[in-house]
Design a protein around this motif. Structure first.
Motif, PDB file in Angstrom:
ATOM      1  N   ALA A  46       0.826  -1.205   0.000  1.00  0.00           N
ATOM      2  CA  ALA A  46       0.000   0.000   0.000  1.00  0.00           C
ATOM      3  C   ALA A  46       0.864   1.261   0.000  1.00  0.00           C
ATOM      4  O   ALA A  46       0.362   2.348  -0.258  1.00  0.00           O
ATOM      5  N   ASN A  47       2.153   1.117   0.257  1.00  0.00           N
ATOM      6  CA  ASN A  47       3.083   2.246   0.138  1.00  0.00           C
ATOM      7  C   ASN A  47       3.741   2.287  -1.237  1.00  0.00           C
ATOM      8  O   ASN A  47       4.762   2.932  -1.433  1.00  0.00           O
ATOM      9  N   ARG A  48       3.168   1.551  -2.172  1.00  0.00           N
ATOM     10  CA  ARG A  48       3.552   1.576  -3.585  1.00  0.00           C
ATOM     11  C   ARG A  48       4.960   1.026  -3.851  1.00  0.00           C
ATOM     12  O   ARG A  48       5.683   1.509  -4.706  1.00  0.00           O
ATOM     13  N   GLU A  49       5.323  -0.024  -3.132  1.00  0.00           N
ATOM     14  CA  GLU A  49       6.578  -0.716  -3.376  1.00  0.00           C
ATOM     15  C   GLU A  49       6.262  -2.070  -4.003  1.00  0.00           C
ATOM     16  O   GLU A  49       5.548  -2.883  -3.407  1.00  0.00           O
ATOM     17  N   ILE A  50       6.761  -2.292  -5.201  1.00  0.00           N
ATOM     18  CA  ILE A  50       6.508  -3.550  -5.894  1.00  0.00           C
ATOM     19  C   ILE A  50       7.304  -4.652  -5.205  1.00  0.00           C
ATOM     20  O   ILE A  50       8.503  -4.535  -4.982  1.00  0.00           O
ATOM     21  N   LYS A  51       6.608  -5.739  -4.856  1.00  0.00           N
ATOM     22  CA  LYS A  51       7.227  -6.855  -4.158  1.00  0.00           C
ATOM     23  C   LYS A  51       7.490  -8.039  -5.072  1.00  0.00           C
ATOM     24  O   LYS A  51       8.436  -8.793  -4.857  1.00  0.00           O
ATOM     25  N   GLU A  52       6.628  -8.213  -6.074  1.00  0.00           N
ATOM     26  CA  GLU A  52       6.768  -9.387  -6.927  1.00  0.00           C
ATOM     27  C   GLU A  52       6.060  -9.152  -8.254  1.00  0.00           C
ATOM     28  O   GLU A  52       5.014  -8.513  -8.293  1.00  0.00           O
ATOM     29  N   ILE A  53       6.658  -9.683  -9.308  1.00  0.00           N
ATOM     30  CA  ILE A  53       6.020  -9.692 -10.624  1.00  0.00           C
ATOM     31  C   ILE A  53       6.125 -11.116 -11.151  1.00  0.00           C
ATOM     32  O   ILE A  53       7.215 -11.686 -11.206  1.00  0.00           O
ATOM     33  N   LYS A  54       4.980 -11.702 -11.494  1.00  0.00           N
ATOM     34  CA  LYS A  54       4.949 -13.046 -12.076  1.00  0.00           C
ATOM     35  C   LYS A  54       4.508 -12.906 -13.525  1.00  0.00           C
ATOM     36  O   LYS A  54       3.478 -12.286 -13.816  1.00  0.00           O
ATOM     37  N   ILE A  55       5.289 -13.513 -14.408  1.00  0.00           N
ATOM     38  CA  ILE A  55       5.034 -13.410 -15.844  1.00  0.00           C
ATOM     39  C   ILE A  55       4.839 -14.806 -16.407  1.00  0.00           C
ATOM     40  O   ILE A  55       5.703 -15.689 -16.238  1.00  0.00           O
ATOM     41  N   ASP A  56       3.732 -15.013 -17.081  1.00  0.00           N
ATOM     42  CA  ASP A  56       3.483 -16.288 -17.756  1.00  0.00           C
ATOM     43  C   ASP A  56       4.501 -16.450 -18.884  1.00  0.00           C
ATOM     44  O   ASP A  56       4.850 -15.482 -19.576  1.00  0.00           O
ATOM     45  N   ASP A  57       4.978 -17.662 -19.082  1.00  0.00           N
ATOM     46  CA  ASP A  57       5.994 -17.929 -20.104  1.00  0.00           C
ATOM     47  C   ASP A  57       5.557 -17.486 -21.500  1.00  0.00           C
ATOM     48  O   ASP A  57       6.398 -17.095 -22.316  1.00  0.00           O
ATOM     49  N   SER A  58       4.269 -17.533 -21.783  1.00  0.00           N
ATOM     50  CA  SER A  58       3.799 -17.160 -23.123  1.00  0.00           C
ATOM     51  C   SER A  58       4.084 -15.690 -23.450  1.00  0.00           C
ATOM     52  O   SER A  58       4.206 -15.332 -24.625  1.00  0.00           O
ATOM     53  N   ASN A  79      -2.132   2.581  -8.891  1.00  0.00           N
ATOM     54  CA  ASN A  79      -3.372   3.323  -8.627  1.00  0.00           C
ATOM     55  C   ASN A  79      -4.149   2.706  -7.466  1.00  0.00           C
ATOM     56  O   ASN A  79      -4.661   3.419  -6.600  1.00  0.00           O
ATOM     57  N   LYS A  80      -4.237   1.387  -7.441  1.00  0.00           N
ATOM     58  CA  LYS A  80      -4.942   0.698  -6.357  1.00  0.00           C
ATOM     59  C   LYS A  80      -4.235   0.947  -5.025  1.00  0.00           C
ATOM     60  O   LYS A  80      -4.878   1.255  -4.017  1.00  0.00           O
ATOM     61  N   ALA A  81      -2.908   0.848  -5.015  1.00  0.00           N
ATOM     62  CA  ALA A  81      -2.136   1.068  -3.787  1.00  0.00           C
ATOM     63  C   ALA A  81      -2.263   2.516  -3.315  1.00  0.00           C
ATOM     64  O   ALA A  81      -2.388   2.773  -2.111  1.00  0.00           O
ATOM     65  N   THR A  82      -2.251   3.452  -4.241  1.00  0.00           N
ATOM     66  CA  THR A  82      -2.386   4.863  -3.894  1.00  0.00           C
ATOM     67  C   THR A  82      -3.741   5.127  -3.252  1.00  0.00           C
ATOM     68  O   THR A  82      -3.832   5.863  -2.259  1.00  0.00           O
ATOM     69  N   GLU A  83      -4.772   4.521  -3.790  1.00  0.00           N
ATOM     70  CA  GLU A  83      -6.113   4.704  -3.240  1.00  0.00           C
ATOM     71  C   GLU A  83      -6.187   4.189  -1.797  1.00  0.00           C
ATOM     72  O   GLU A  83      -6.713   4.869  -0.909  1.00  0.00           O
ATOM     73  N   VAL A  84      -5.642   3.006  -1.554  1.00  0.00           N
ATOM     74  CA  VAL A  84      -5.639   2.444  -0.197  1.00  0.00           C
ATOM     75  C   VAL A  84      -4.807   3.330   0.732  1.00  0.00           C
ATOM     76  O   VAL A  84      -5.231   3.664   1.836  1.00  0.00           O
ATOM     77  N   ASN A  85      -3.634   3.740   0.267  1.00  0.00           N
ATOM     78  CA  ASN A  85      -2.739   4.573   1.068  1.00  0.00           C
ATOM     79  C   ASN A  85      -3.404   5.884   1.457  1.00  0.00           C
ATOM     80  O   ASN A  85      -3.423   6.255   2.628  1.00  0.00           O
ATOM     81  N   GLU A  86      -3.972   6.577   0.490  1.00  0.00           N
ATOM     82  CA  GLU A  86      -4.587   7.875   0.768  1.00  0.00           C
ATOM     83  C   GLU A  86      -5.811   7.743   1.668  1.00  0.00           C
ATOM     84  O   GLU A  86      -6.022   8.580   2.549  1.00  0.00           O
TER      85      GLU A  86
END
Length: 108
Positions: A46-58, A79-86
């Motif tokens: 919620a503080n807008r720090e990316i923790k993980e990105i999962k990418i499908d092999d395709s 945008n979702k994290a900013t909304e929760v944070n604010e």
């Protein structure tokens, strides 16, 4: 008069401490955002720090498509994290503000 001022200052310091504690807590609140077809998943705090990105092999076969997916999905996650944070911080700030006419409209 000074008693009211001292009380207000104390309440403001208390509110500031609550805001700081809320910021720390928001580091532990994680949100998930997926691409429409679920091929890309982003986990963000919620503080807008990316923790993980999962990418499908395709998606690894088409660099341009992957870039588009990343931009769209990461922006949606931010945008979702900013909304929760604010929302969280405004609630703490509003709760701790002294009752000053007209100030309540600032935290809606």
């Amino acid at each position: 008069m000074f008693g009211d001022m001292m009380g207000m200052m104390g309440k403001l310091k208390e509110t500031q401490a609550k805001v700081e504690a809320t910021k720390v807590r928001l580091n532990t609140v994680t949100l998930q955002e997926n691409s429409a077809d679920q091929l890309l998943n982003v986990t963000i705090t919620a503080n807008r720090e990316i923790k993980e990105i999962k990418i499908d092999d395709s998606l690894l076969r088409d660099k341009e498509q992957l870039e588009d997916y990343l931009i769209l999905t990461i922006n949606k996650a931010i945008n979702k994290a900013t909304e929760v944070n604010e929302t969280e911080l405004a609630a703490v700030a509003k709760d701790g503000m002294p009752n000053i006419p007209g100030m309540d409209s600032l935290f809606k």
